[in-house]
Scaffold this motif. Structure first.
Motif, PDB file in Angstrom:
ATOM      1  N   ASP A   1      11.484   1.459  -3.238  1.00  0.00           N
ATOM      2  CA  ASP A   1      11.233  -0.147  -3.506  1.00  0.00           C
ATOM      3  C   ASP A   1      10.039  -0.128  -3.780  1.00  0.00           C
ATOM      4  O   ASP A   1       8.908   0.022  -3.253  1.00  0.00           O
ATOM      5  CB  ASP A   1      11.464  -0.614  -1.891  1.00  0.00           C
ATOM      6  CG  ASP A   1      11.259  -2.097  -1.902  1.00  0.00           C
ATOM      7  OD1 ASP A   1      11.318  -2.710  -3.285  1.00  0.00           O
ATOM      8  OD2 ASP A   1      11.389  -2.756  -1.047  1.00  0.00           O
ATOM      9  N   GLU A   2       9.631  -0.802  -5.176  1.00  0.00           N
ATOM     10  CA  GLU A   2       8.399  -0.632  -5.751  1.00  0.00           C
ATOM     11  C   GLU A   2       7.611  -2.160  -5.744  1.00  0.00           C
ATOM     12  O   GLU A   2       8.506  -3.216  -6.137  1.00  0.00           O
ATOM     13  CB  GLU A   2       8.551  -0.502  -7.161  1.00  0.00           C
ATOM     14  CG  GLU A   2       7.925   0.848  -7.475  1.00  0.00           C
ATOM     15  CD  GLU A   2       8.096   1.410  -8.896  1.00  0.00           C
ATOM     16  OE1 GLU A   2       7.270   0.556  -9.670  1.00  0.00           O
ATOM     17  OE2 GLU A   2       8.941   2.191  -9.407  1.00  0.00           O
ATOM     18  N   ILE A   3       6.232  -2.070  -5.054  1.00  0.00           N
ATOM     19  CA  ILE A   3       5.716  -3.489  -5.120  1.00  0.00           C
ATOM     20  C   ILE A   3       4.437  -3.061  -6.014  1.00  0.00           C
ATOM     21  O   ILE A   3       3.879  -2.274  -5.470  1.00  0.00           O
ATOM     22  CB  ILE A   3       5.290  -3.937  -3.771  1.00  0.00           C
ATOM     23  CG1 ILE A   3       6.785  -3.675  -2.807  1.00  0.00           C
ATOM     24  CG2 ILE A   3       4.721  -5.361  -3.401  1.00  0.00           C
ATOM     25  CD1 ILE A   3       6.506  -3.903  -1.221  1.00  0.00           C
ATOM     26  N   VAL A   4       4.467  -3.816  -6.950  1.00  0.00           N
ATOM     27  CA  VAL A   4       3.128  -3.719  -7.625  1.00  0.00           C
ATOM     28  C   VAL A   4       2.280  -4.990  -7.333  1.00  0.00           C
ATOM     29  O   VAL A   4       2.681  -6.110  -7.893  1.00  0.00           O
ATOM     30  CB  VAL A   4       3.098  -3.336  -9.216  1.00  0.00           C
ATOM     31  CG1 VAL A   4       1.820  -3.311  -9.929  1.00  0.00           C
ATOM     32  CG2 VAL A   4       3.859  -2.147  -9.326  1.00  0.00           C
TER      33      VAL A   4
ATOM     34  N   LEU B   1       0.843  -1.210  -0.216  1.00  0.00           N
ATOM     35  CA  LEU B   1      -0.071   0.034  -0.001  1.00  0.00           C
ATOM     36  C   LEU B   1       0.907   1.241   0.100  1.00  0.00           C
ATOM     37  O   LEU B   1       0.858   2.287  -0.908  1.00  0.00           O
ATOM     38  CB  LEU B   1      -0.761  -0.038   1.312  1.00  0.00           C
ATOM     39  CG  LEU B   1      -2.268   0.895   1.335  1.00  0.00           C
ATOM     40  CD1 LEU B   1      -3.008   0.458   0.185  1.00  0.00           C
ATOM     41  CD2 LEU B   1      -2.833   0.435   2.541  1.00  0.00           C
ATOM     42  N   LEU B   2       1.873   1.287   0.721  1.00  0.00           N
ATOM     43  CA  LEU B   2       2.776   2.488   1.017  1.00  0.00           C
ATOM     44  C   LEU B   2       3.677   2.493  -0.169  1.00  0.00           C
ATOM     45  O   LEU B   2       3.914   3.703  -0.660  1.00  0.00           O
ATOM     46  CB  LEU B   2       3.761   2.352   2.256  1.00  0.00           C
ATOM     47  CG  LEU B   2       2.992   2.431   3.509  1.00  0.00           C
ATOM     48  CD1 LEU B   2       3.974   1.927   4.713  1.00  0.00           C
ATOM     49  CD2 LEU B   2       2.581   3.861   3.682  1.00  0.00           C
ATOM     50  N   SER B   3       3.889   1.646  -0.690  1.00  0.00           N
ATOM     51  CA  SER B   3       4.842   1.545  -2.172  1.00  0.00           C
ATOM     52  C   SER B   3       4.065   1.919  -3.136  1.00  0.00           C
ATOM     53  O   SER B   3       4.516   2.865  -4.135  1.00  0.00           O
ATOM     54  CB  SER B   3       5.366   0.062  -2.304  1.00  0.00           C
ATOM     55  OG  SER B   3       5.426  -0.002  -3.665  1.00  0.00           O
ATOM     56  N   ALA B   4       2.849   1.789  -3.277  1.00  0.00           N
ATOM     57  CA  ALA B   4       2.028   2.245  -4.394  1.00  0.00           C
ATOM     58  C   ALA B   4       1.444   3.902  -4.224  1.00  0.00           C
ATOM     59  O   ALA B   4       1.066   4.150  -5.434  1.00  0.00           O
ATOM     60  CB  ALA B   4       0.718   1.466  -4.294  1.00  0.00           C
TER      61      ALA B   4
ATOM     62  N   PRO C   1       9.837  13.941  -8.128  1.00  0.00           N
ATOM     63  CA  PRO C   1      10.471  13.179  -9.086  1.00  0.00           C
ATOM     64  C   PRO C   1      11.826  12.696  -9.059  1.00  0.00           C
ATOM     65  O   PRO C   1      12.288  11.937  -9.756  1.00  0.00           O
ATOM     66  CB  PRO C   1      10.367  14.362 -10.370  1.00  0.00           C
ATOM     67  CG  PRO C   1      10.242  15.531  -9.849  1.00  0.00           C
ATOM     68  CD  PRO C   1       9.681  15.472  -8.409  1.00  0.00           C
ATOM     69  N   THR C   2      12.584  13.180  -7.999  1.00  0.00           N
ATOM     70  CA  THR C   2      13.919  12.619  -7.947  1.00  0.00           C
ATOM     71  C   THR C   2      13.838  11.290  -7.311  1.00  0.00           C
ATOM     72  O   THR C   2      14.869  10.521  -7.285  1.00  0.00           O
ATOM     73  CB  THR C   2      14.694  13.766  -6.840  1.00  0.00           C
ATOM     74  OG1 THR C   2      14.082  13.597  -5.634  1.00  0.00           O
ATOM     75  CG2 THR C   2      14.880  14.866  -7.671  1.00  0.00           C
ATOM     76  N   LEU C   3      12.432  10.924  -6.660  1.00  0.00           N
ATOM     77  CA  LEU C   3      12.602   9.604  -6.066  1.00  0.00           C
ATOM     78  C   LEU C   3      12.054   8.660  -7.108  1.00  0.00           C
ATOM     79  O   LEU C   3      12.016   7.336  -6.868  1.00  0.00           O
ATOM     80  CB  LEU C   3      11.549   9.647  -5.103  1.00  0.00           C
ATOM     81  CG  LEU C   3      12.008  10.430  -3.627  1.00  0.00           C
ATOM     82  CD1 LEU C   3      10.815  10.214  -2.601  1.00  0.00           C
ATOM     83  CD2 LEU C   3      13.172   9.812  -3.075  1.00  0.00           C
TER      84      LEU C   3
ATOM     85  N   ILE D   1       8.887   3.707   1.720  1.00  0.00           N
ATOM     86  CA  ILE D   1       8.851   5.136   1.082  1.00  0.00           C
ATOM     87  C   ILE D   1       9.733   5.959   0.864  1.00  0.00           C
ATOM     88  O   ILE D   1       9.915   7.018   0.442  1.00  0.00           O
ATOM     89  CB  ILE D   1       7.773   5.551   2.325  1.00  0.00           C
ATOM     90  CG1 ILE D   1       8.320   5.759   3.416  1.00  0.00           C
ATOM     91  CG2 ILE D   1       6.281   5.051   2.158  1.00  0.00           C
ATOM     92  CD1 ILE D   1       7.345   6.461   4.691  1.00  0.00           C
ATOM     93  N   HIS D   2      11.092   5.710   1.433  1.00  0.00           N
ATOM     94  CA  HIS D   2      12.102   6.534   1.222  1.00  0.00           C
ATOM     95  C   HIS D   2      13.038   5.626   0.172  1.00  0.00           C
ATOM     96  O   HIS D   2      13.054   4.644  -0.277  1.00  0.00           O
ATOM     97  CB  HIS D   2      13.010   6.570   2.452  1.00  0.00           C
ATOM     98  CG  HIS D   2      12.283   7.052   3.635  1.00  0.00           C
ATOM     99  ND1 HIS D   2      11.619   6.292   4.458  1.00  0.00           N
ATOM    100  CD2 HIS D   2      11.957   8.285   3.969  1.00  0.00           C
ATOM    101  CE1 HIS D   2      11.050   7.004   5.452  1.00  0.00           C
ATOM    102  NE2 HIS D   2      11.232   8.187   4.988  1.00  0.00           N
ATOM    103  N   ALA D   3      14.014   6.343  -0.478  1.00  0.00           N
ATOM    104  CA  ALA D   3      14.763   6.102  -1.677  1.00  0.00           C
ATOM    105  C   ALA D   3      15.640   5.035  -1.118  1.00  0.00           C
ATOM    106  O   ALA D   3      16.067   5.094   0.121  1.00  0.00           O
ATOM    107  CB  ALA D   3      15.654   7.409  -1.956  1.00  0.00           C
ATOM    108  N   VAL D   4      15.917   4.091  -1.581  1.00  0.00           N
ATOM    109  CA  VAL D   4      16.759   2.916  -1.096  1.00  0.00           C
ATOM    110  C   VAL D   4      18.193   3.098  -1.819  1.00  0.00           C
ATOM    111  O   VAL D   4      18.316   3.504  -2.931  1.00  0.00           O
ATOM    112  CB  VAL D   4      16.299   1.707  -1.849  1.00  0.00           C
ATOM    113  CG1 VAL D   4      15.116   1.107  -1.083  1.00  0.00           C
ATOM    114  CG2 VAL D   4      16.044   1.582  -3.140  1.00  0.00           C
TER     115      VAL D   4
END
Lengths: 319, 345, 340
Positions: free
Chosen positions: C277-280, C261-264, C270-272, C336-339
């Protein structure tokens, strides 16, 4: 009615009426907060209606027609049933003595039109009020309570809806034998309430699930409060419109039943009887038909215009 | 992905698919309503290149959807009228075409998807029939061929068991699947420009993510120009190449996406960015844009944003409307005081 | 922030709401049930904001309707100030209801179009006349209108004369009329424009500080909830799958659904892009009329194993999860943060 506009236009017109925190310049606000007049749906509606010619003119017309019905002797000194056949021709054109001429029986047509208002209006009004009361209450109960109440009331409505209007009225009036304005109105009510009940049930069900009804319910509002403050005012508009149309329909239904021989009969006087008696003489003396038809059409039109204005006034969004 | 081969090749192989596909110049739209003349779009200029995503960002009533409707030629008229400007597709002005020519462009070159997929699909026909119909009408295919293509398309938009689902009616699909069906319909005739009007607003976030990544992928594959109309600054940051910000029927800022977020140069854009709560930050006081967007029947003179703007001075309250100043490479802002806005942080 | 020891003002214990699915009009046969809310345990403390997030069909709105008495629970109980509402008399319930008020989602449909603002905000007094004598009501209504930032001179106007944000303020004024302790906000800003959302969120926060209110804040927008909530409960198909403070949920989520949910949620930066970490997730939410066995999320979960279909994971703290998480394989993952 400009309800149906494109979404873009709807949005712009909605924005057009929205207010900022501070009132726009040039707008008159009502001074100190405490001194403002109390606003309410009906009060605001009244204030708006008396400024609208499309409401005022038909209302004056209906009031005149009502006064014809209530106090006909103020409008004419002649007796509508004092008929004389003079000079071998009963149908006299309008003259100084007989403003609307005379009927086939030689009666003063002006007096007949005046006295005819009472029966015609009485039947239409009693019929329409009865239909709205019976149909409205049944539709309201069915829609509001739902479940079993709805199932039973809806089936009863269906049964009555199955009765053919004219045939039903003829049978009812034939069986009843007495033909006066009250029995004719009763026939119209018994056969006419179902449509109002259906309209009412539908709009109550639609209104019942609206958010603001739920909001009031969550506040702990009583059933009667939900019904009369929230659901009814928002459900009644189509009923008001249909009722005004019914008023017109009933004026002509009276004429129809008379024509078929089960309505009022002479020596009673009504616009319907006047139309029935003279429809064969249109080519020779069109005024004999046009005068009572004019009264009927004027009254019907007035009622419809009043209904329209009333619906608009009761919807703050259309002001 | 194997089913999309036939559909894809045409798109990629077409050498003409470079340069601006759609150019809108000084577009003006007004609504003639009972409440008066509403100036919905007042001189909007933008273009979209093949393979590029342009986001048109704005709040409700800013004219972004009306712009899209005018471009598509589906404006409700009356009350809406295009009163000026040009809409050029590959150099040809759509506004000068006959209704019939426009319809051909609309079907083949420019397609649109809407927010509400359920009402945009015909409820009484199966989705397979509706898709096949497109091929029959515009490509002269036979019924069987059309049906085959329909299955391929549903496969393309990743609808599971496409072969069975072509026989379903729109209401039998879930919200996300329905949006996929609409995308399939829009892509059926391989358009060069796709306009997506709030395509994910009605969807849940996990479904929104699926749809956006599908759209982005299809766009890349087919080198489509995508115009994404939205109010969601998160979605824009994720997919757009360039952004046009609209306010009261005008473009107030245009720039590549990184520029807009890093150095907003119009007070409205800046305020919008500061007013969104962010997932990765907590406790920041949300700054507020005071007041309301103007009524389109009475747009304030000068800069339309001036009554709500903290930079506004006398100059902003007088005509003329501030022009789009070039504030950096490919970055334009319609604010007299853009330098000040950029310096502030 | 609230003290952990603050008293509990509202609590649900094993709250269940099943809507029976029936066939037939007069003779109804029960053919199943929609399990809208299934064994939900929540505690709301004085002065705190508890966020409830989830996608459509997760039961969050039904939960709100249960709490304000618009629906009756199938089983379980609702405790208001420690007292079970099911054991109260009708008059006690009426009185108790004054303490818990609702702000609805859609400001365009939640106000009666045929009532003036004075009538709408004054309606709580008309329904509970014992609260305030009639002659002081008008002044109180004007006070409330001013409190929510509207012009008190406008009380004779109708809802349609206001913008969406202003209407939502009217809805808030109505909710505040009876001096409630608890306000349930059911998606209060999701129908509003971005710039207006911030105004309403700030207003809600100010009112909370000023009046010491507790909020149960139901929303699908996780960014808004992060901003306003002290604690967050994540719901999926009628169940709470993870609950904790906002840091625990947003920075250290352990349930796969929370992570997805958070990843979506797109972040306006836009820099992120491509850095998170993307979870679809695959597929849609299953029907609540026929939820999967065991863990309800297993049909869309990349971690699912046999045990997930057989055994329902309880909502408890685990070795890998410092806060309660209903997953057999709970494990932290920052989405939610850049990895790197």
């Amino acid at each position: 009615m400009t309800d149906v506009v494109s979404s873009g236009a709807a949005r712009t017109s909605a924005a057009g009426t929205s207010l900022d925190h501070t009132p726009p310049s040039g707008e008159v606000t009502g001074g100190e907060p405490g001194q403002q007049p109390e606003a309410g749906l009906w009060g605001d509606a009244r204030r708006q209606l008396i400024r609208k010619p499309m409401f005022v003119i038909p209302t004056i017309f209906v009031l005149i027609m009502t006064s014809l019905a209530v106090v006909p002797f103020l409008w004419t000194s002649k007796d509508p049933l004092a008929c004389t056949v003079s000079g071998g021709l009963s149908r006299n054109p309008p003259s100084a003595e007989h403003w609307f001429g005379t009927s086939i029986l030689g009666c003063d047509y002006y007096a007949q039109a005046i006295y005819g208002a009472r029966n015609s209006l009485l039947i239409a009004l009693v019929g329409a009020i009865g239909v709205v009361l019976i149909g409205g209450v049944i539709g309201m109960l069915a829609g509001f309570f739902g479940g079993w109440t709805d199932a039973i009331l809806s089936r009863v409505t269906d049964i009555f809806l199955g009765l053919p209007f004219l045939l039903g009225a003829i049978v009812f009036l034939t069986v009843l034998k007495t033909r006066n304005p009250w029995t004719i109105a009763a026939a119209l009510i018994i056969l006419g309430w179902t449509v109002i009940a259906r309209i009412m049930r539908g709009s109550v069900i639609a209104a019942k699930h609206l958010d603001y009804v739920q909001a009031a319910k969550a506040l702990g509002a009583s059933r009667s409060r939900l019904m009369f403050r929230h659901i009814l005012p928002n459900a009644v508009a189509p009923v008001v419109v249909y009722a005004t149309i019914l008023l017109g329909l009933f004026v002509s239904a009276e004429a129809t039943l008379t024509f078929l021989g089960v309505g009022l009969q002479p020596p009673s006087v009504s616009w319907g009887i006047m139309i029935t008696q003279h429809d064969g003489y249109y080519h020779e003396d069109p005024f004999l038909l046009l005068i009572p038809v004019g009264f009927v059409v004027g009254t019907v039109l007035s009622f419809i215009l009043i209904g329209d204005a009333l619906r608009d006034a009761l919807d703050p969004r259309l002001r | 992905m194997t089913a999309d081969v036939t559909l894809d090749v045409e798109g990629v192989a077409d050498p003409s698919r470079t340069g601006p596909a759609l150019e809108v110049t000084d577009l003006q739209v007004e609504f003639r309503t009972r409440a008066g003349l509403a100036h919905a779009v007042n001189g909007v200029t933008f273009h979209v290149d093949a393979g590029e995503t342009l986001a048109i960002l704005g709040e409700s009533g800013c004219g972004k959807s009306v712009t899209a409707q005018a471009v598509m030629g589906i404006l409700d008229s009356p009350p809406g009228f295009v009163t000026g400007g040009q809409i050029r597709y590959r150099g040809k002005d759509l506004l000068k075409m006959s209704e019939q020519q426009r319809r051909a462009v609309r079907a083949n070159q420019i397609a649109m998807i809407f927010q509400d997929a359920l009402s945009a699909l015909n409820p009484v026909f199966t989705v397979g029939f509706q898709l096949a119909e497109l091929f029959r009408k515009h490509r002269g295919m036979s019924r069987a061929e059309g049906r085959k293509r329909a299955v391929e398309l549903l496969d393309l938009v990743r609808i599971p068991a496409a072969r069975q689902r072509v026989r379903d009616f729109p209401h039998q699909f879930s919200g996300g699947m329905r949006q996929r069906v609409m995308i399939a319909m829009a892509l059926a005739l391989d358009p060069e420009v796709l306009i997506a009007d709030e395509p994910t607003t009605a969807l849940d976030v996990t479904v929104q993510a699926q749809i956006m990544s599908l759209l982005a992928e299809l766009q890349r594959e087919r080198q489509m120009g995508l115009i994404l109309i939205t109010h969601d600054m998160g979605v824009v940051a994720d997919v757009a190449d360039r952004i046009s910000v609209m306010y009261a029927g005008r473009m107030v800022e245009q720039a590549p996406v990184h520029e807009v977020y890093a150095r907003p140069s119009h007070p409205y854009t800046k305020a919008l960015l500061e007013s969104v709560p962010r997932l990765d930050q907590k406790g920041r006081q949300l700054s507020v844009i005071q007041g309301l967007p103007p009524t389109l029947t009475a747009i304030p003179p000068g800069c339309a944003f001036n009554p709500r703007c903290r930079y506004a001075r006398e100059e902003c309250r007088q005509p003329p409307v501030p022009p789009l100043y070039e504030v950096a490479d490919r970055h334009a802002s319609a604010c007299h005081f853009w330098q000040e806005v950029r310096q502030d942080d | 922030m609230t003290e952990p020891t603050a008293e509990v003002v509202l609590e649900t214990r094993d709250l269940v709401k099943h809507f029976p699915l029936t066939r037939g009009v007069v003779f109804k046969r029960r053919v199943g049930a929609v399990q809208a809310v299934d064994h939900v345990n929540l505690q709301l403390h004085r002065g705190e904001t508890l966020g409830v997030v989830g996608e459509s069909g997760c039961g969050k709105s039904t939960l709100a309707r249960l709490l304000v008495g618009l629906e009756q629970p199938t089983s379980g109980s609702i405790l208001l100030h420690g007292r079970d509402t099911a054991k109260m008399s009708a008059s006690q319930i009426r009185k108790a209801r004054r303490d818990i008020q609702l702000v609805m989602q859609d400001p365009y449909t939640s106000l009666n179009p045929r009532m003036t603002v004075a009538d709408i905000v004054g309606e709580p007094f008309a329904i509970h006349p014992e609260v305030l004598p009639a002659k002081r009501r008008r002044a109180r209504v004007q006070e409330l209108i001013e409190l929510v930032g509207l012009n008190p001179d406008h009380i004779n106007r109708y809802p349609h004369q206001f913008s969406g944000g202003q209407r939502q303020r009217i809805g808030i004024a109505r909710a505040l009329a009876l001096n409630p302790k608890i306000i349930l906000c059911d998606e209060p800003v999701s129908a509003l424009d971005v710039s207006i959302q911030a105004q309403v969120i700030n207003l809600l926060e100010e009112l909370q500080d000023e009046l010491g209110l507790s909020y149960l804040f139901i929303a699908h927008d996780l960014s808004v909830v992060r901003h306003i909530a002290d604690r967050v409960a994540v719901m999926y198909l009628g169940k709470v799958v993870e609950i904790g403070t906002h840091e625990e949920i947003y920075d250290h989520p352990t349930h796969p659904y929370t992570q997805a949910l958070l990843s979506a949620v797109p972040v306006p930066d836009p820099t992120l892009r491509g850095q998170r970490d993307e979870i679809v997730l695959e597929g849609d939410v299953p029907s609540p009329a026929n939820p999967p066995s065991g863990c309800r999320f297993r049909t869309r979960c990349w971690k699912a194993e046999e045990i997930c279909a057989e055994e329902e994971p309880p909502l408890v703290s685990r070795q890998q999860s410092a806060h309660p998480s209903a997953c057999h394989f709970a494990e932290e993952r920052d989405v939610i943060h850049a990895v790197g």
